[in-house]
Design an enzyme around this catalytic site. Structure first.
Site, mmCIF file in Angstrom:
data_model
loop_
_atom_site.group_PDB
_atom_site.id
_atom_site.type_symbol
_atom_site.label_atom_id
_atom_site.label_comp_id
_atom_site.label_asym_id
_atom_site.label_seq_id
_atom_site.Cartn_x
_atom_site.Cartn_y
_atom_site.Cartn_z
ATOM 1 N N ASP A 79 -6.217 75.416 4.249
ATOM 2 C CA ASP A 79 -5.087 76.275 3.888
ATOM 3 C C ASP A 79 -3.810 75.479 3.633
ATOM 4 O O ASP A 79 -2.704 75.911 3.875
ATOM 5 C CB ASP A 79 -4.866 77.372 4.933
ATOM 6 C CG ASP A 79 -4.464 76.793 6.276
ATOM 7 O OD1 ASP A 79 -4.579 75.559 6.440
ATOM 8 O OD2 ASP A 79 -4.040 77.565 7.141
ATOM 9 N N HIS B 125 -1.511 53.175 -16.679
ATOM 10 C CA HIS B 125 -1.249 54.282 -15.749
ATOM 11 C C HIS B 125 -1.666 53.904 -14.331
ATOM 12 O O HIS B 125 -2.297 54.673 -13.611
ATOM 13 C CB HIS B 125 -1.952 55.560 -16.210
ATOM 14 C CG HIS B 125 -1.284 56.167 -17.412
ATOM 15 N ND1 HIS B 125 -1.870 57.107 -18.206
ATOM 16 C CD2 HIS B 125 -0.069 55.949 -17.956
ATOM 17 C CE1 HIS B 125 -1.049 57.441 -19.189
ATOM 18 N NE2 HIS B 125 0.053 56.737 -19.056
ATOM 19 N N ASP C 144 7.646 52.274 -13.153
ATOM 20 C CA ASP C 144 7.834 53.413 -14.058
ATOM 21 C C ASP C 144 8.000 54.625 -13.158
ATOM 22 O O ASP C 144 7.029 55.095 -12.554
ATOM 23 C CB ASP C 144 6.600 53.541 -14.977
ATOM 24 C CG ASP C 144 6.775 54.624 -16.040
ATOM 25 O OD1 ASP C 144 7.699 55.452 -15.920
ATOM 26 O OD2 ASP C 144 5.960 54.643 -16.988
ATOM 27 N N ASP D 15 12.639 59.653 -16.973
ATOM 28 C CA ASP D 15 11.460 58.785 -17.145
ATOM 29 C C ASP D 15 11.962 57.387 -17.490
ATOM 30 O O ASP D 15 12.390 57.138 -18.615
ATOM 31 C CB ASP D 15 10.584 59.370 -18.262
ATOM 32 C CG ASP D 15 9.270 58.611 -18.444
ATOM 33 O OD1 ASP D 15 8.993 57.710 -17.643
ATOM 34 O OD2 ASP D 15 8.545 58.946 -19.397
ATOM 35 N N HIS E 28 0.468 51.377 -27.099
ATOM 36 C CA HIS E 28 0.892 52.784 -27.020
ATOM 37 C C HIS E 28 1.994 53.050 -28.037
ATOM 38 O O HIS E 28 2.387 52.170 -28.793
ATOM 39 C CB HIS E 28 1.299 53.168 -25.594
ATOM 40 C CG HIS E 28 2.308 52.264 -24.947
ATOM 41 N ND1 HIS E 28 3.646 52.334 -25.229
ATOM 42 C CD2 HIS E 28 2.161 51.264 -24.037
ATOM 43 C CE1 HIS E 28 4.291 51.443 -24.486
ATOM 44 N NE2 HIS E 28 3.412 50.762 -23.775
ATOM 45 N N HIS F 83 8.048 59.620 -26.203
ATOM 46 C CA HIS F 83 7.693 61.042 -26.278
ATOM 47 C C HIS F 83 8.949 61.864 -26.060
ATOM 48 O O HIS F 83 9.963 61.362 -25.574
ATOM 49 C CB HIS F 83 6.654 61.365 -25.204
ATOM 50 C CG HIS F 83 6.989 60.792 -23.843
ATOM 51 N ND1 HIS F 83 7.812 61.425 -22.950
ATOM 52 C CD2 HIS F 83 6.668 59.598 -23.270
ATOM 53 C CE1 HIS F 83 7.950 60.677 -21.876
ATOM 54 N NE2 HIS F 83 7.280 59.546 -22.037
ATOM 55 N N HIS G 3 6.188 64.524 -20.454
ATOM 56 C CA HIS G 3 5.749 64.470 -21.859
ATOM 57 C C HIS G 3 6.038 65.858 -22.398
ATOM 58 O O HIS G 3 5.210 66.765 -22.298
ATOM 59 C CB HIS G 3 4.263 64.130 -21.962
ATOM 60 C CG HIS G 3 3.986 62.703 -21.585
ATOM 61 N ND1 HIS G 3 2.741 62.133 -21.672
ATOM 62 C CD2 HIS G 3 4.793 61.724 -21.126
ATOM 63 C CE1 HIS G 3 2.800 60.867 -21.272
ATOM 64 N NE2 HIS G 3 4.038 60.601 -20.928
ATOM 65 N N GLU H 74 10.135 53.303 -25.216
ATOM 66 C CA GLU H 74 9.472 52.548 -24.146
ATOM 67 C C GLU H 74 8.428 51.541 -24.627
ATOM 68 O O GLU H 74 7.250 51.636 -24.270
ATOM 69 C CB GLU H 74 8.818 53.522 -23.160
ATOM 70 C CG GLU H 74 7.915 54.583 -23.782
ATOM 71 C CD GLU H 74 7.266 55.480 -22.719
ATOM 72 O OE1 GLU H 74 6.597 54.918 -21.830
ATOM 73 O OE2 GLU H 74 7.425 56.697 -22.784
ATOM 74 N N TYR I 55 1.521 43.715 -22.890
ATOM 75 C CA TYR I 55 0.623 43.584 -21.741
ATOM 76 C C TYR I 55 -0.435 42.530 -22.059
ATOM 77 O O TYR I 55 -1.178 42.678 -23.030
ATOM 78 C CB TYR I 55 -0.035 44.929 -21.448
ATOM 79 C CG TYR I 55 0.952 46.086 -21.445
ATOM 80 C CD1 TYR I 55 1.644 46.441 -20.293
ATOM 81 C CD2 TYR I 55 1.223 46.788 -22.634
ATOM 82 C CE1 TYR I 55 2.574 47.487 -20.302
ATOM 83 C CE2 TYR I 55 2.149 47.821 -22.659
ATOM 84 C CZ TYR I 55 2.816 48.171 -21.500
ATOM 85 O OH TYR I 55 3.736 49.191 -21.529
ATOM 86 N N ARG J 102 7.249 46.523 -19.539
ATOM 87 C CA ARG J 102 7.655 47.711 -20.297
ATOM 88 C C ARG J 102 9.101 48.006 -19.927
ATOM 89 O O ARG J 102 9.498 47.800 -18.773
ATOM 90 C CB ARG J 102 6.752 48.914 -19.969
ATOM 91 C CG ARG J 102 7.160 50.193 -20.703
ATOM 92 C CD ARG J 102 6.080 51.272 -20.722
ATOM 93 N NE ARG J 102 5.783 51.833 -19.433
ATOM 94 C CZ ARG J 102 4.672 51.595 -18.743
ATOM 95 N NH1 ARG J 102 3.755 50.791 -19.246
ATOM 96 N NH2 ARG J 102 4.477 52.149 -17.562
ATOM 97 N N GLU K 233 11.860 51.180 -20.490
ATOM 98 C CA GLU K 233 11.896 52.576 -20.951
ATOM 99 C C GLU K 233 13.221 53.232 -20.600
ATOM 100 O O GLU K 233 13.657 53.195 -19.453
ATOM 101 C CB GLU K 233 10.744 53.354 -20.287
ATOM 102 C CG GLU K 233 10.770 54.844 -20.575
ATOM 103 C CD GLU K 233 9.556 55.581 -20.031
ATOM 104 O OE1 GLU K 233 8.949 55.127 -19.043
ATOM 105 O OE2 GLU K 233 9.218 56.628 -20.625
HETATM 106 N N1 GLY Z 1 5.854 57.793 -17.104
HETATM 107 C C1 GLY Z 1 5.020 58.255 -18.141
HETATM 108 C C2 GLY Z 1 5.452 57.729 -19.421
HETATM 109 O O1 GLY Z 1 6.247 56.825 -19.478
HETATM 110 O O2 GLY Z 1 5.103 58.229 -20.445
HETATM 111 MN MN MN Z 2 7.609 57.809 -20.829
HETATM 112 MN MN MN Z 3 7.542 56.276 -17.946
#
Ligand code: GLY
Ligand code: MN
Ligand code: MN
Length: 451
Positions: free
Chosen positions: A38, A256, A273, A284, A363, A367, A374, A397, A401, A419, A421
């Site tokens: 629960d 991820h 991140d 983000d 990538h 976004h 996202h 971003e 890598y 990265r 961002e």
């Molecule tokens: N933290 C997820 C992204 O950067 O898209």
């Molecule tokens: Mn992002």
């Molecule tokens: Mn991110």
């Protein structure tokens, strides 16, 4: 800075405007999800539902009804909210409820009914409507209930047709996905939304800055995650906007990575991140910096390349530019840099055409950002990437890598993941970087970490 009742009403009015005459929109709130026995997952409201109501209770149902004849007057037009009624005993266990009175007084509902009565009202509300707007196939349980209401409405329509001897046409003939309407509205942030996002972005940027001061060799990635969560919650965020990534060394190359359980080593970089959720809006941010405060020559070369790409990407995020212009600007810089470092060989044009950079930058540029990390909203219209406009918020971003076991590259690059961002608001004349408070040049980072 809170979104006002007037603004929520204005959003509903915009949706109502777009609905066909004699139509109805039904939008359920999120339910509480069981974690085990629960114990439940922390409740997070459905973003579309929140966008149109500001109502943060579970299981409520929003109904927008647009003019139809032949119905009880109370159903004819506007905003109906089904929610849990006031109940002293239940509220003692699970917290305060707005109740019927609060739904009208605090959330501007034209009518409010207890959730337990929904089966009685919904079939009648569906009568005489020509179109039904709804999120298809998102919540199986709610889909089933809606089908039952539709069936009742249909049977009633057929029965009334038989009784009058006239062909009855008082049942929705078409179902339309409501996402297209609500998501297009959500893409353009209002002044109050921008204020909210600015605050969440600043809190998150300050937390990243604090991490640069806190990180040192020997800490576990989880301790860094804990510090981030502590910082943003201290400043008013309810939670994080998404699962925090803290990747030391080669863990940064897992895009991820969320295990967050390795010990940080001197000589490695750490990629963080992480963003807070403030009044339901996401921030983000990614920053990458040396665990011991000083970049090595190889790390600095990669870092400065990603930074230059990100700066060009941000420059391309202008009103009137296409969404794709950001990625194109980033790729130009990344490819030129990788050639200069002799990681890629060939002409600029050929390498871009072959997408040779995708081995190391796999990538996209980012976004939309808003209630969801996202966020919703189309990236293409009629096949073409859409043009950026005032009030849109997006991330920029880029990253590079280099896998720890990539024998095709010089050993000095292996295990480096970077990265960077930021969150960018498109303004009338250019853009505003909402997350600018988090340092990102090597000079700024090293000064902060080692003075
Ligand atoms: N933290 C997820 C992204 O950067 O898209
Ligand atoms: Mn992002
Ligand atoms: Mn991110």
């Amino acid at each position: 800075m809170n979104i006002t009742m007037d603004e929520f009403k204005a959003r509903r009015d915009k949706v109502l405007e777009k609905l066909a005459p004699n139509s109805i929109a039904i939008l359920p709130a999120a339910s509480i999800k069981q974690r085990n026995s629960d114990t439940e997952y922390p409740f997070r409201q459905n973003s579309d539902f929140y966008y149109l109501t500001g109502f943060n209770e579970a299981d409520a149902v929003l109904v927008l009804s647009k003019g139809a004849q032949g119905q009880a007057q109370e159903y004819v037009h506007g905003f109906t909210l089904f929610c849990l009624p006031k109940d002293e005993t239940a509220e003692l266990w699970t917290g305060k409820r707005a109740g019927m009175d609060g739904a009208k007084r605090l959330y501007g509902a034209d009518a409010a009914y207890p959730l337990a009565e929904i089966d009685r009202h919904l079939p009648a509300m569906l009568q005489n409507k020509t179109k039904l707007y709804y999120h298809f196939a998102e919540e199986q349980e709610f889909d089933k209930r809606l089908n039952a209401w539709l069936k009742q409405a249909k049977q009633k329509a057929l029965a009334s047709g038989r009784a009058t001897g006239q062909k009855s046409n008082s049942f929705p003939e078409a179902m339309v996905d409501i996402s297209a309407i609500v998501h297009e509205l959500r893409l353009y942030k209002s002044a109050l939304e921008v204020e909210t996002m600015r605050r969440g972005a600043k809190i998150s940027a300050d937390a990243h800055t604090k991490l640069m001061r806190t990180v040192k060799p020997g800490l576990n990635e989880r301790q860094v995650e804990a510090e981030f969560i502590y910082q943003i919650m201290q400043q008013g965020c309810k939670t994080v906007a998404y699962t925090t990534i803290v990747g030391g060394g080669a863990n940064a190359c897992t895009l991820h990575y969320t295990a967050n359980d390795a010990v940080l080593q001197a000589g490695d970089l750490v990629l963080i991140d992480a963003g807070g959720e403030y009044n339901n809006y996401a921030a983000d941010i990614t920053r990458t910096f040396p665990i011991n405060g000083k970049f090595t020559v190889a790390q600095a070369a990669i870092y400065n390349l990603v930074l230059a790409a990100q700066q060009q990407g941000i420059k391309a995020a202008q009103p009137g530019q296409r969404w794709s212009a950001i990625q194109e600007a980033i790729v130009e810089v990344i490819v030129a840099g990788l050639r200069e470092l002799n990681i890629l060989q060939g002409t600029q044009q050929q390498l871009i055409k072959k997408q040779a950079y995708r081995r190391f930058y796999m990538h996209s540029s980012g976004h939309w950002l808003g209630l969801d990390t996202h966020d919703v909203g189309k990236y293409r219209l009629q096949g073409d990437y859409r043009v950026l406009e005032l009030g849109m918020v997006l991330t920029v971003e880029p990253g590079l890598y280099f896998a720890a076991d990539d024998a095709t590259i010089d050993a000095k690059w292996r295990g480096i993941g970077v990265r960077i961002e930021d969150d960018v608001l498109i303004t009338a004349t250019g853009n505003e970087v909402l997350t600018a408070a988090a340092p990102k040049t090597i000079a700024e980072i090293e000064a902060l970490m080692i003075g």
